[in-house]
Write a protein that holds these residues in place. Sequence first.
Motif, PDB file in Angstrom:
ATOM      1  N   GLU A 421      37.609 -71.868 -70.983  1.00  0.00           N
ATOM      2  CA  GLU A 421      36.343 -71.526 -71.627  1.00  0.00           C
ATOM      3  C   GLU A 421      35.670 -70.344 -70.918  1.00  0.00           C
ATOM      4  O   GLU A 421      35.885 -70.104 -69.729  1.00  0.00           O
ATOM      5  CB  GLU A 421      35.402 -72.735 -71.620  1.00  0.00           C
ATOM      6  CG  GLU A 421      35.901 -73.919 -72.424  1.00  0.00           C
ATOM      7  CD  GLU A 421      35.839 -73.703 -73.922  1.00  0.00           C
ATOM      8  OE1 GLU A 421      36.538 -74.413 -74.653  1.00  0.00           O
ATOM      9  OE2 GLU A 421      35.099 -72.780 -74.344  1.00  0.00           O
ATOM     10  N   ASP A 422      34.833 -69.628 -71.695  1.00  0.00           N
ATOM     11  CA  ASP A 422      33.989 -68.551 -71.148  1.00  0.00           C
ATOM     12  C   ASP A 422      34.801 -67.481 -70.412  1.00  0.00           C
ATOM     13  O   ASP A 422      34.342 -66.927 -69.414  1.00  0.00           O
ATOM     14  CB  ASP A 422      32.914 -69.129 -70.208  1.00  0.00           C
ATOM     15  CG  ASP A 422      32.021 -70.131 -70.892  1.00  0.00           C
ATOM     16  OD1 ASP A 422      31.622 -71.104 -70.239  1.00  0.00           O
ATOM     17  OD2 ASP A 422      31.748 -69.941 -72.086  1.00  0.00           O
ATOM     18  N   ARG A 423      36.001 -67.211 -70.893  1.00  0.00           N
ATOM     19  CA  ARG A 423      36.806 -66.157 -70.281  1.00  0.00           C
ATOM     20  C   ARG A 423      37.047 -65.053 -71.305  1.00  0.00           C
ATOM     21  O   ARG A 423      37.674 -65.276 -72.337  1.00  0.00           O
ATOM     22  CB  ARG A 423      38.140 -66.706 -69.783  1.00  0.00           C
ATOM     23  CG  ARG A 423      39.065 -65.637 -69.177  1.00  0.00           C
ATOM     24  CD  ARG A 423      38.433 -65.007 -67.930  1.00  0.00           C
ATOM     25  NE  ARG A 423      39.181 -63.871 -67.444  1.00  0.00           N
ATOM     26  CZ  ARG A 423      40.202 -63.957 -66.579  1.00  0.00           C
ATOM     27  NH1 ARG A 423      40.586 -65.154 -66.131  1.00  0.00           N
ATOM     28  NH2 ARG A 423      40.817 -62.884 -66.171  1.00  0.00           N
ATOM     29  N   SER A 424      36.524 -63.870 -71.034  1.00  0.00           N
ATOM     30  CA  SER A 424      36.716 -62.717 -71.897  1.00  0.00           C
ATOM     31  C   SER A 424      37.804 -61.830 -71.296  1.00  0.00           C
ATOM     32  O   SER A 424      37.815 -61.573 -70.088  1.00  0.00           O
ATOM     33  CB  SER A 424      35.407 -61.928 -72.049  1.00  0.00           C
ATOM     34  OG  SER A 424      34.433 -62.704 -72.695  1.00  0.00           O
ATOM     35  N   CYS A 425      38.702 -61.335 -72.153  1.00  0.00           N
ATOM     36  CA  CYS A 425      39.821 -60.506 -71.703  1.00  0.00           C
ATOM     37  C   CYS A 425      39.974 -59.306 -72.618  1.00  0.00           C
ATOM     38  O   CYS A 425      39.717 -59.389 -73.828  1.00  0.00           O
ATOM     39  CB  CYS A 425      41.121 -61.318 -71.699  1.00  0.00           C
ATOM     40  SG  CYS A 425      41.092 -62.752 -70.602  1.00  0.00           S
ATOM     41  N   TYR A 426      40.427 -58.209 -72.031  1.00  0.00           N
ATOM     42  CA  TYR A 426      40.670 -56.992 -72.794  1.00  0.00           C
ATOM     43  C   TYR A 426      42.152 -56.960 -73.151  1.00  0.00           C
ATOM     44  O   TYR A 426      43.002 -56.760 -72.297  1.00  0.00           O
ATOM     45  CB  TYR A 426      40.275 -55.781 -71.960  1.00  0.00           C
ATOM     46  CG  TYR A 426      40.097 -54.509 -72.750  1.00  0.00           C
ATOM     47  CD1 TYR A 426      41.066 -53.508 -72.695  1.00  0.00           C
ATOM     48  CD2 TYR A 426      38.981 -54.321 -73.547  1.00  0.00           C
ATOM     49  CE1 TYR A 426      40.921 -52.352 -73.423  1.00  0.00           C
ATOM     50  CE2 TYR A 426      38.823 -53.156 -74.274  1.00  0.00           C
ATOM     51  CZ  TYR A 426      39.796 -52.171 -74.220  1.00  0.00           C
ATOM     52  OH  TYR A 426      39.637 -51.022 -74.935  1.00  0.00           O
ATOM     53  N   ILE A 427      42.457 -57.192 -74.445  1.00  0.00           N
ATOM     54  CA  ILE A 427      43.847 -57.343 -74.880  1.00  0.00           C
ATOM     55  C   ILE A 427      44.021 -56.690 -76.252  1.00  0.00           C
ATOM     56  O   ILE A 427      43.075 -56.139 -76.826  1.00  0.00           O
ATOM     57  CB  ILE A 427      44.240 -58.837 -74.979  1.00  0.00           C
ATOM     58  CG1 ILE A 427      43.310 -59.549 -75.966  1.00  0.00           C
ATOM     59  CG2 ILE A 427      44.228 -59.506 -73.624  1.00  0.00           C
ATOM     60  CD1 ILE A 427      43.723 -60.979 -76.253  1.00  0.00           C
ATOM     61  N   TYR A 428      45.264 -56.799 -76.781  1.00  0.00           N
ATOM     62  CA  TYR A 428      45.540 -56.428 -78.167  1.00  0.00           C
ATOM     63  C   TYR A 428      45.449 -57.701 -79.018  1.00  0.00           C
ATOM     64  O   TYR A 428      46.438 -58.425 -79.158  1.00  0.00           O
ATOM     65  CB  TYR A 428      46.935 -55.828 -78.297  1.00  0.00           C
ATOM     66  CG  TYR A 428      47.077 -54.454 -77.695  1.00  0.00           C
ATOM     67  CD1 TYR A 428      47.805 -54.263 -76.523  1.00  0.00           C
ATOM     68  CD2 TYR A 428      46.507 -53.342 -78.307  1.00  0.00           C
ATOM     69  CE1 TYR A 428      47.945 -53.000 -75.962  1.00  0.00           C
ATOM     70  CE2 TYR A 428      46.642 -52.080 -77.768  1.00  0.00           C
ATOM     71  CZ  TYR A 428      47.361 -51.905 -76.587  1.00  0.00           C
ATOM     72  OH  TYR A 428      47.493 -50.653 -76.055  1.00  0.00           O
ATOM     73  N   PRO A 429      44.316 -58.007 -79.601  1.00  0.00           N
ATOM     74  CA  PRO A 429      44.168 -59.264 -80.333  1.00  0.00           C
ATOM     75  C   PRO A 429      45.066 -59.338 -81.571  1.00  0.00           C
ATOM     76  O   PRO A 429      45.513 -60.408 -81.965  1.00  0.00           O
ATOM     77  CB  PRO A 429      42.692 -59.292 -80.723  1.00  0.00           C
ATOM     78  CG  PRO A 429      42.260 -57.866 -80.689  1.00  0.00           C
ATOM     79  CD  PRO A 429      43.067 -57.203 -79.625  1.00  0.00           C
ATOM     80  N   GLY A 430      45.347 -58.168 -82.199  1.00  0.00           N
ATOM     81  CA  GLY A 430      46.208 -58.183 -83.376  1.00  0.00           C
ATOM     82  C   GLY A 430      47.600 -58.667 -83.053  1.00  0.00           C
ATOM     83  O   GLY A 430      48.182 -59.489 -83.782  1.00  0.00           O
ATOM     84  N   PHE A 431      48.161 -58.179 -81.950  1.00  0.00           N
ATOM     85  CA  PHE A 431      49.498 -58.628 -81.548  1.00  0.00           C
ATOM     86  C   PHE A 431      49.487 -60.117 -81.208  1.00  0.00           C
ATOM     87  O   PHE A 431      50.414 -60.858 -81.556  1.00  0.00           O
ATOM     88  CB  PHE A 431      49.973 -57.819 -80.334  1.00  0.00           C
ATOM     89  CG  PHE A 431      50.180 -56.349 -80.638  1.00  0.00           C
ATOM     90  CD1 PHE A 431      50.695 -55.955 -81.862  1.00  0.00           C
ATOM     91  CD2 PHE A 431      49.857 -55.380 -79.709  1.00  0.00           C
ATOM     92  CE1 PHE A 431      50.888 -54.607 -82.150  1.00  0.00           C
ATOM     93  CE2 PHE A 431      50.039 -54.036 -79.986  1.00  0.00           C
ATOM     94  CZ  PHE A 431      50.563 -53.634 -81.215  1.00  0.00           C
TER      95      PHE A 431
END
Length: 546
Positions: A421-431
């Motif tokens: 929970e409450d963890r934000s990450c910079y990723i490619y969400p589409g993939f």
Amino acid sequence: MSFFQNKLRFQIIVPLSLIMLVMLVVLSFSIPKLVEKNAEQHAIHTAINSLKQLKILRAYYTNNVVKKVQDHGVLNPAIKHKGEPDKIPLPATMIHDLSQLFDEDNRKLNLYSAYPFPNRQHIELDDFQQKAWSQLIDNPNQIVSELNTNDSLTVLRVAISDPMQVQACVDCHNSHPLTPKADWKLGDVRGVLEMSVDISSQLALANTLSFWIISCLLIASILLIVLFYFLTGKITEQVSNISEGMVELGKGNYETEIPQNFTTQETHQMYTAFQLFKTALLERQSLEKQQQVFETEKVNSLGRMVASIAHDVNTPIGISVTATSFLQDEIEILANKLASGELDEEDFEHFLDSSRSSLTILSRNLSSASELISSFKQVSVDQMSEHAREVLLSEYFKEVIHSMLPKTKRANVTVALDCVEDRSCYIYPGFLSQVLTNLIANSIIHGFAEKQSGQINITVSAQESEISIQYRDDGNGISEDILPKVMDPFFTTKRDEGGSGLGLSIIHNIVTQKLKGEIKLSSSVGKGLTVDISFPLLNQTIQQED
């Protein structure tokens, strides 16, 4: 007629117009009565205050004037005092004298009793006065009122009791030689104070106010209906333009354009999704053959999701339309009963219960459709885009899982998520969404084939620079001899049933090439499938500079 019934604009405007019509008819009957009642109550309140003030004045006059005059013997209280310099009016005579002054102000004051002095025995009490006397004798605290209309004049008559308030009055009445009753006590009702007020002007003002209120409500209703008509027209036109554009894209016309005159955030988002979808299709045309095959399969998967979402959205929308139609019928029945004069309280209560029930059904089903569309909207935009962005892991996984709800629900498959929970990450969400949706689709097609139900467990953990995902189902599993081949392109055990052999191959391609991560499969027949995926997080600063 069916053409209009199928139009969203008319499905909104017609029930709204009928509801407003019923409200206006009900208010047209209730508002004038309420306003008139309020004017009457205000007049009663004013009259009571005036009568109470007269009682206070009489008590004060008795205690501080008559009593002093009697004690000193200079002046004498008397009934006939006019023209007599040594006489002052008795308290009751003072009230009668004041009543003549009240007559000049559209008000009339009366003081009467069942025990009048000889000089007033010739006065006969009318029906209201007799009723007031009999009621106030039994209940001195009661207020008796009556509304009389005669020759276009409306007169309000208000009566209150006039009890013996001071001992001086009791002594005077008991000792007076002409008294008709000589056993008075404090608190006895000796008479009735009545005030008659002409409230014709107040009622006329109330009727005028009612007319203006109803007129304003009518104008506001018409303006509201017109406003809804034009707003729904604009929205439906915009949705139609986007739908026609989607149809043209479906026909292969990638040069199609749609107007950008959007009035709401939602239609603008639909336009953005349309443009992203169109852009993605154009970009896919320039890829190499194998990449085209992969992307075509991805688009087909998204298309199936759209069809699945549309199928599930159609159910709550259909229920909502049915509830709206039922509400229209109820309104028509109520309107007919109102017009024929057969409307009673039970009918109106039934209408309210039916309306509340229909609105509850509408709210529940439209909320369900909205949730499905909302989840699909972000997932579909992400799947057609290869841009990185920051996401809240738990919320994004929930959105993707929710977008697959139509498929999992029909297959009776339960998906359980255990995510940090409450963890934000910079990723490619589409993939990431493509990986997850393909895994779930693969489990439904292969893992739970010929099974009545299934369970999928997804565990997500995030370290400082890496995300780990464990995907497990309790399906049929994969035999050890074909497990090493399942991620090869075009390998499938369902080719006779239309399988493309690209599902796990696309997942492997995305994880290893797009996400720069690793994927590992473990399974055996009857033991389900376990997929372990890990990939590094992106450096947000570097990605933005790129």
